[in-house]
Design a protein around this motif. Sequence first.
Motif, short mmCIF file in Angstrom:
data_model
loop_
_atom_site.label_atom_id
_atom_site.label_comp_id
_atom_site.label_asym_id
_atom_site.label_seq_id
_atom_site.Cartn_x
_atom_site.Cartn_y
_atom_site.Cartn_z
N THR A 55 -0.35 1.25 -2.89
CA THR A 55 0.06 -0.12 -2.64
C THR A 55 1.00 -0.14 -1.44
N ILE A 56 1.29 -1.34 -0.94
CA ILE A 56 2.20 -1.43 0.19
C ILE A 56 3.59 -0.95 -0.19
N THR A 57 3.99 -1.19 -1.43
CA THR A 57 5.31 -0.73 -1.89
C THR A 57 5.35 0.78 -1.96
N GLU A 58 4.29 1.39 -2.51
CA GLU A 58 4.24 2.85 -2.63
C GLU A 58 4.25 3.50 -1.25
N LEU A 59 3.47 2.95 -0.32
CA LEU A 59 3.38 3.56 1.01
C LEU A 59 4.68 3.37 1.79
N SER A 60 5.28 2.20 1.69
CA SER A 60 6.55 1.98 2.40
C SER A 60 7.62 2.93 1.90
N GLN A 61 7.65 3.15 0.59
CA GLN A 61 8.63 4.08 0.02
C GLN A 61 8.33 5.52 0.44
N ALA A 62 7.06 5.87 0.50
CA ALA A 62 6.68 7.23 0.90
C ALA A 62 7.06 7.51 2.35
N LEU A 63 6.96 6.49 3.20
CA LEU A 63 7.26 6.67 4.62
C LEU A 63 8.72 6.38 4.95
N GLY A 64 9.45 5.80 4.01
CA GLY A 64 10.84 5.46 4.27
C GLY A 64 11.01 4.29 5.21
N ILE A 65 10.09 3.33 5.15
CA ILE A 65 10.16 2.15 6.00
C ILE A 65 10.05 0.91 5.13
N ARG A 66 10.25 -0.25 5.71
CA ARG A 66 10.15 -1.49 4.96
C ARG A 66 8.69 -1.93 4.84
N ALA A 67 8.39 -2.64 3.78
CA ALA A 67 7.05 -3.20 3.62
C ALA A 67 6.73 -4.16 4.75
N SER A 68 7.74 -4.88 5.23
CA SER A 68 7.52 -5.82 6.34
C SER A 68 7.08 -5.09 7.60
N THR A 69 7.54 -3.84 7.77
CA THR A 69 7.12 -3.05 8.93
C THR A 69 5.64 -2.73 8.83
N LEU A 70 5.18 -2.37 7.64
CA LEU A 70 3.74 -2.12 7.44
C LEU A 70 2.92 -3.37 7.70
N ARG A 71 3.43 -4.51 7.28
CA ARG A 71 2.70 -5.75 7.53
C ARG A 71 2.63 -6.04 9.03
N TYR A 72 3.72 -5.75 9.74
CA TYR A 72 3.71 -5.95 11.19
C TYR A 72 2.72 -5.00 11.86
N PRO A 117 -5.30 -1.95 6.08
CA PRO A 117 -5.46 -1.82 4.63
C PRO A 117 -6.62 -2.68 4.13
N GLU A 118 -7.09 -2.34 2.95
CA GLU A 118 -8.11 -3.15 2.31
C GLU A 118 -7.43 -4.29 1.54
N ARG A 119 -8.15 -5.34 1.30
CA ARG A 119 -7.65 -6.45 0.47
C ARG A 119 -8.42 -6.45 -0.83
N THR A 135 -4.50 -11.90 -3.94
CA THR A 135 -4.98 -10.74 -3.21
C THR A 135 -3.81 -9.81 -2.91
N ALA A 136 -4.11 -8.54 -2.75
CA ALA A 136 -3.08 -7.55 -2.45
C ALA A 136 -3.65 -6.51 -1.51
N ARG A 137 -2.76 -5.86 -0.78
CA ARG A 137 -3.17 -4.80 0.12
C ARG A 137 -3.28 -3.49 -0.65
N ARG A 138 -4.33 -2.73 -0.31
CA ARG A 138 -4.48 -1.36 -0.82
C ARG A 138 -4.75 -0.46 0.38
N TYR A 139 -4.01 0.63 0.45
CA TYR A 139 -4.14 1.56 1.56
C TYR A 139 -4.93 2.78 1.10
N CYS A 140 -6.15 2.92 1.64
CA CYS A 140 -6.96 4.09 1.33
C CYS A 140 -6.46 5.27 2.16
N LEU A 141 -7.14 6.42 2.03
CA LEU A 141 -6.68 7.62 2.74
C LEU A 141 -6.63 7.42 4.25
#
Length: 251
Positions: free
Chosen positions: A132-149, A158-160, A167-173
Amino acid sequence: MTRAGDAAPLMTTAAAAAASGYSAQQVRDLEALGVIPAAVRASNGYRRFRADHVHALRAYRDLARAVGPVDARRVMRAARLLPRADAAALICGLHIRLDGEREQAHAARRALESIRAEAATDAQPVDGDSMTITELSQALGIRASTLRYWETVGLVAPERITTRAGTARRYCLTAIREARITAALRAGGYRIPDVRTTITAVRDLGEVSHSIDALDNRLEVIARRTLALLRAGTLLAEIIDSPRPSSAHRD
């Protein structure tokens, strides 16, 4: 107090230019910008330069290569005007800044090497290989808003998926990998357009060697800038160690 070079023969603008490797107009421009002290004026109004003017011009040449002309002009003025301790600290700060750029580039390169190693062993994505966007942002140490940008500027795709809430974002490999490359390059000081070029290349080529080569080139540039700063430092030390103007104690 007599300034170093005062007793030496005075030079014309053309002679100072020849000795420093600049054109006569560049010497006049650098004097006007305060990179070098004001020239002595002869009785006919023409500029006359001393050896310490040439010394400062040579220092500026390498300093501009190391930190850019804008910062170099600021430092050259400060080297003459600030108290010795403050001027010396300013030069130390330039070395620290360059070292920070070097470490960022090394960190980005290590991240990309890790990603390349993972890519060599990655199998095809299977169910559950996403974040998820939350999981990936935490893994990278950045904000979710940065991923959205990053998504809006085309760096990550990401996939929707449809959920009960909408709807939600899902980040595949693949999207996770692109996010990690983006994070690594941004940490290495790359601007968004440069990252976009790299991400496009990675999508086309399916590997990160292009990015690693770019970072190797960046490290080589930083090495050349560091050597230029070391050359300038020897000359700047003499400028800083020269007598301070009477106003040097003021901010």
